[in-house]
Design a protein around this motif. Structure first.
Motif, mmCIF file in Angstrom:
data_model
loop_
_atom_site.group_PDB
_atom_site.id
_atom_site.type_symbol
_atom_site.label_atom_id
_atom_site.label_comp_id
_atom_site.label_asym_id
_atom_site.label_seq_id
_atom_site.Cartn_x
_atom_site.Cartn_y
_atom_site.Cartn_z
ATOM 1 N N ALA A 61 0.827 -1.211 0.000
ATOM 2 C CA ALA A 61 0.000 0.000 0.000
ATOM 3 C C ALA A 61 0.857 1.255 0.000
ATOM 4 O O ALA A 61 0.522 2.255 -0.651
ATOM 5 N N ALA A 62 1.965 1.221 0.732
ATOM 6 C CA ALA A 62 2.847 2.389 0.790
ATOM 7 C C ALA A 62 3.409 2.727 -0.578
ATOM 8 O O ALA A 62 3.689 3.891 -0.887
ATOM 9 N N GLN A 63 3.547 1.719 -1.433
ATOM 10 C CA GLN A 63 4.121 1.904 -2.763
ATOM 11 C C GLN A 63 3.059 2.043 -3.853
ATOM 12 O O GLN A 63 3.389 2.129 -5.026
ATOM 13 N N THR A 64 1.785 2.052 -3.455
ATOM 14 C CA THR A 64 0.688 2.126 -4.425
ATOM 15 C C THR A 64 0.015 3.483 -4.320
ATOM 16 O O THR A 64 -0.687 3.763 -3.353
ATOM 17 N N PRO A 65 0.222 4.372 -5.302
ATOM 18 C CA PRO A 65 -0.309 5.737 -5.185
ATOM 19 C C PRO A 65 -1.825 5.790 -5.044
ATOM 20 O O PRO A 65 -2.358 6.729 -4.443
ATOM 21 N N GLN A 66 -2.525 4.807 -5.593
ATOM 22 C CA GLN A 66 -3.990 4.839 -5.547
ATOM 23 C C GLN A 66 -4.538 4.615 -4.139
ATOM 24 O O GLN A 66 -5.695 4.922 -3.864
ATOM 25 N N VAL A 67 -3.730 4.068 -3.245
ATOM 26 C CA VAL A 67 -4.167 3.769 -1.875
ATOM 27 C C VAL A 67 -3.787 4.919 -0.959
ATOM 28 O O VAL A 67 -2.625 5.314 -0.884
#
Length: 281
Positions: A61-67
């Motif tokens: 999640a930390a690496q997923t901009p959409q989250v």
């Protein structure tokens, strides 16, 4: 995992051009996220039973901009009732999230969760986790009653932790007055974010929930989360900007509730609606 239904998306796009919001919410800062008017923020939830799976999701999640936020679903953990071990996991997840807010939720069986602690145990666990201060947001079930809710909300606010007061109906969609009353009760008892989730049986149930969301938005400046679960209710996870719901849940893998959409598809749909909404304003 559901795909974004094109017909439902177009329904919400059409509504975006017709219904500008007349009550703006008061922005709420949690971690590095500002919850505000406009495109809803996306939350993903842990679904695993062990620490490794929760930490893996936090890193992803930390690496997923959409989250924008991660929910630790304590009730899904093998060690859910071990308060100290949950605290250690929460602290580790918060480090992995690198500023993205952590939402702490102990969802009871009565509201669709995996555990059924008695009310005293539920309250005691929440109090201990609030005292540790590792969460940015905590979900408290309003069914605990006014006295317990008021005590937990006060403790959370003393620790600068935002509160979601929530109710979930996995069997039906209550009547309109009931849903409005529940949301109003949450606001009256200090919720920073108001939440209701229901199970629709017909498209009319979905329509009623969106109308109730719109009505509550006219009355309140608090962030709101409303959703109708299952495939029938998928449009409610997409159309928050139109009707006044400010956060939505997606999935980076296994869904934590029926009807959740994968975050990339969800984000694309939210972007489409946002563009339609801003171009018509």
């Amino acid at each position: 995992m559901l795909k974004t239904p094109l017909a439902l998306l177009m329904m919400a796009v059409s509504a975006a051009a017709a219904k500008p919001l007349s009550t703006r919410i008061k922005p709420l800062q949690v971690g590095n996220l500002t919850i505000q008017q406009g495109k809803p923020a996306i939350i993903v939830s842990t679904t695993g039973a062990d620490s490794d799976s929760a930490l893996k999701l936090a890193r992803q999640a930390a690496q997923t901009p959409q989250v924008q936020m991660v929910e630790l679903r304590v009730d899904k953990l093998d060690f859910a009732m071990q308060a100290d071990k949950v605290t250690q996991l929460g602290q580790a997840m918060r480090r992995e999230l690198k500023g993205k807010p952590l939402l702490l939720t102990l969802r009871t069986e009565a509201e669709g969760g995996n555990l059924s602690p008695d009310n005293d145990r539920y309250i005691a666990l929440c109090q201990q986790w609030l005292a540790e201060g590792f969460a940015d947001v905590i979900d408290i079930e309003m069914r605990m009653g006014a006295q317990a809710v008021d005590r937990l909300v006060a403790q959370a606010h003393q620790r600068h932790i935002a509160v979601i007061l929530s109710c979930h109906d996995f069997t039906a969609t209550p009547d309109n007055a009931d849903m409005l009353n529940r949301l109003a009760w949450q606001e009256a008892h200090g919720a920073d974010i108001l939440k209701i989730a229901v199970m629709p049986k017909t498209p009319q149930d979905v329509s009623r929930l969106m109308d109730i969301t719109w009505q509550m938005r006219q009355r309140s400046d608090r962030p709101i989360i409303t959703m109708a679960m299952g495939g029938l209710g998928a449009v409610t996870r997409l159309s928050g900007e139109v009707f006044g719901s400010n956060l939505t849940f997606g999935t980076l893998g296994e869904a934590s509730a029926p009807g959740q959409l994968e975050v990339e598809a969800l984000d694309q749909a939210l972007d489409t609606l946002h563009e339609a909404n801003t171009s018509s304003s």
